[in-house]
Design a protein around this motif. Structure first.
Motif, PDB file in Angstrom:
ATOM      1  N   ARG A   1       0.838  -1.338  -0.165  1.00 40.78           N
ATOM      2  CA  ARG A   1      -0.146   0.118   0.057  1.00 40.78           C
ATOM      3  C   ARG A   1       0.810   1.346   0.077  1.00 40.78           C
TER       4      ARG A   1
ATOM      5  N   MET B   1      -5.918  -2.632   0.654  1.00 39.69           N
ATOM      6  CA  MET B   1      -5.328  -2.254  -0.678  1.00 39.69           C
ATOM      7  C   MET B   1      -5.920  -0.633  -0.961  1.00 39.69           C
ATOM      8  N   ASN B   2      -5.346  -0.031  -2.179  1.00 38.35           N
ATOM      9  CA  ASN B   2      -5.758   1.226  -2.448  1.00 38.35           C
ATOM     10  C   ASN B   2      -6.087   0.701  -4.169  1.00 38.35           C
ATOM     11  N   ARG B   3      -7.251   0.148  -4.075  1.00 40.48           N
ATOM     12  CA  ARG B   3      -7.733  -0.364  -5.556  1.00 40.48           C
ATOM     13  C   ARG B   3      -7.489   0.785  -6.722  1.00 40.48           C
TER      14      ARG B   3
ATOM     15  N   GLU C   1      -0.286   8.455   4.784  1.00 40.94           N
ATOM     16  CA  GLU C   1      -0.394   8.859   6.128  1.00 40.94           C
ATOM     17  C   GLU C   1       1.165   8.983   6.650  1.00 40.94           C
TER      18      GLU C   1
ATOM     19  N   ILE D   1      -4.664   2.043  -7.692  1.00 40.54           N
ATOM     20  CA  ILE D   1      -3.525   2.765  -7.743  1.00 40.54           C
ATOM     21  C   ILE D   1      -2.209   1.742  -7.359  1.00 40.54           C
ATOM     22  N   GLU D   2      -2.085   1.098  -6.402  1.00 40.62           N
ATOM     23  CA  GLU D   2      -0.693   0.120  -6.883  1.00 40.62           C
ATOM     24  C   GLU D   2      -1.374  -1.226  -7.177  1.00 40.62           C
TER      25      GLU D   2
ATOM     26  N   PRO E   1      -1.263   9.652  -7.946  1.00 35.14           N
ATOM     27  CA  PRO E   1      -1.805   8.363  -7.872  1.00 35.14           C
ATOM     28  C   PRO E   1      -1.841   7.956  -9.318  1.00 35.14           C
TER      29      PRO E   1
ATOM     30  N   ARG F   1      -0.052   4.573 -10.595  1.00 38.06           N
ATOM     31  CA  ARG F   1      -0.383   3.465 -11.080  1.00 38.06           C
ATOM     32  C   ARG F   1       0.307   3.101 -12.730  1.00 38.06           C
TER      33      ARG F   1
ATOM     34  N   GLN G   1       1.508   4.465   1.548  1.00 40.74           N
ATOM     35  CA  GLN G   1       1.151   4.761   2.870  1.00 40.74           C
ATOM     36  C   GLN G   1       0.919   6.310   2.760  1.00 40.74           C
TER      37      GLN G   1
ATOM     38  N   HIS H   1      -1.027  -9.041  -1.502  1.00 48.10           N
ATOM     39  CA  HIS H   1      -1.249  -7.768  -1.039  1.00 48.10           C
ATOM     40  C   HIS H   1      -1.517  -7.892   0.368  1.00 48.10           C
TER      41      HIS H   1
ATOM     42  N   SER I   1      -8.309  -3.491  -9.622  1.00 42.54           N
ATOM     43  CA  SER I   1      -9.250  -4.740  -9.021  1.00 42.54           C
ATOM     44  C   SER I   1      -9.559  -5.952  -9.779  1.00 42.54           C
TER      45      SER I   1
END
Ligand code: CP
Length: 310
Positions: free
Chosen positions: A219, A262-264, A223, A266-267, A233, A237, A221, A258, A270
């Motif tokens: 992910r 997940m950040n679907r 934050e 981005i990394e 983003p 990708r 991160q 993973h 789906s």
């Protein structure tokens, strides 16, 4: 007492021992009656100072399936909110005579600090950017279940290496088990000296993927970012996202992993994360309960008067 603060403290035969021990719990957890009472009478405290879905719930289930009394400390309602220090909190937990304490904390090193102050085994459920050892163990069990032994496997770990405790624990674990570990990230998210942990560094994801047996995405991160340059983003990708087009560079039976969340888009896309035949993301969660059962069982053997680990 011996706890589990990091993979760094484990020999490869100890890692293999924990993976072997977890297999019995994978079998048990697939039965309607998921019970074994070997931890009956023991008390486990989960103290999570940072958010979690998978790790907290699976440690709670693991303790309960082995018959322990499991207490989750409500950190948001705790006296830490009134300014109590971490050390005072640790000595307070210690006075309650828990038989094991599981800690997640946003600061690297906080788990070791607590482990040094208490009389029972402490298990690290993720501390800052340092380690997340049970995540690495469950990832290794997922890989071993799908691929067999680690020698000869090329495993790519791609994403935010700078801030990832999952990456650190996985590099140490998979290298100790004999895999070829390739790590990949934008240059600004590659920590200096990471090669010394036993991996090869790539900044070109397409090259890293060439002939890979396992592709583990991390992910982004946001934050934890503190001023590093990172692509937007959309650019991320484009350069580092696992898309279906990009996955063809890996082996045709390559496993997709993973740790979640997940950040679907981005990394990971789906349609890759949800590939029924290739994605092990849900199986990782299943292995997480079994690994945490193995760790709680093995680390409390001394207090139960049974043979310690190995
Ligand atoms: N992989 C992982 O640690 O997930 P949680 O943050 O949901 O526990």
């Amino acid at each position: 007492h011996r706890g589990l603060v990091g993979i760094a403290g484990l020999a490869s035969h100890e890692i293999r021992f924990l993976l072997d021990e977890a297999e019995q719990w994978v079998r048990l957890n697939r039965l309607p009656q998921k019970r074994d009472d070997r931890l009956s009478g023991l008390t486990i405290i989960n103290a999570f100072f940072e958010n979690s879905t998978r790790t907290l719930l699976s440690f709670e289930l693991a303790g309960k399936r082995l018959g322990a009394d499991v207490v989750n400390m409500q950190v948001a309602q705790s006296s830490m909110k009134k300014g109590e220090t971490l050390i005072d909190t640790a000595t307070t937990l210690n006075a309650m005579h828990a038989d094991a304490i599981v800690i997640r904390h946003h600061s690297s090193g906080a788990v070791q600090l607590i482990a040094d102050k208490v009389d029972c085994p402490v298990l690290n459920a993720g501390d800052g950017q340092h380690e997340h050892p049970t995540q690495a163990l469950l990832d290794a069990l997922t890989i071993r279940t799908a691929k067999g032994e680690f020698n000869g496997l090329a495993i790519v770990i791609c994403g935010d290496l700078m801030h990832s405790r999952v990456a650190r624990s996985n590099i140490l674990c998979l290298a100790a088990l004999g895999a070829e570990v390739r790590v990949c990230a934008p240059p600004s998210l590659v920590p200096s000296g990471i090669e010394a942990m036993g991996c090869t560094v790539f900044t070109d994801f397409d090259k890293a993927l060439d002939g890979a047996d396992v592709v583990m995405m991390l992910r982004l991160q946001m934050e934890r970012m503190t001023g590093q340059f990172i692509p937007s983003p959309r650019e991320y990708r484009h350069l580092y996202g696992l898309t279906q087009e990009r996955l063809v560079r890996a082996r045709e039976d390559a496993l997709v992993m993973h740790p979640g969340p997940m950040n679907r888009g981005i990394e990971i896309d789906s349609n890759v994360a949800d590939m029924a035949d290739r994605s092990a993301i849900i199986r990782q969660v299943e292995m997480g309960v079994a690994i945490r059962m193995a760790c709680l069982d093995v680390l409390t053997r001394k207090v139960r008067g049974t043979e310690g680990w190995q």
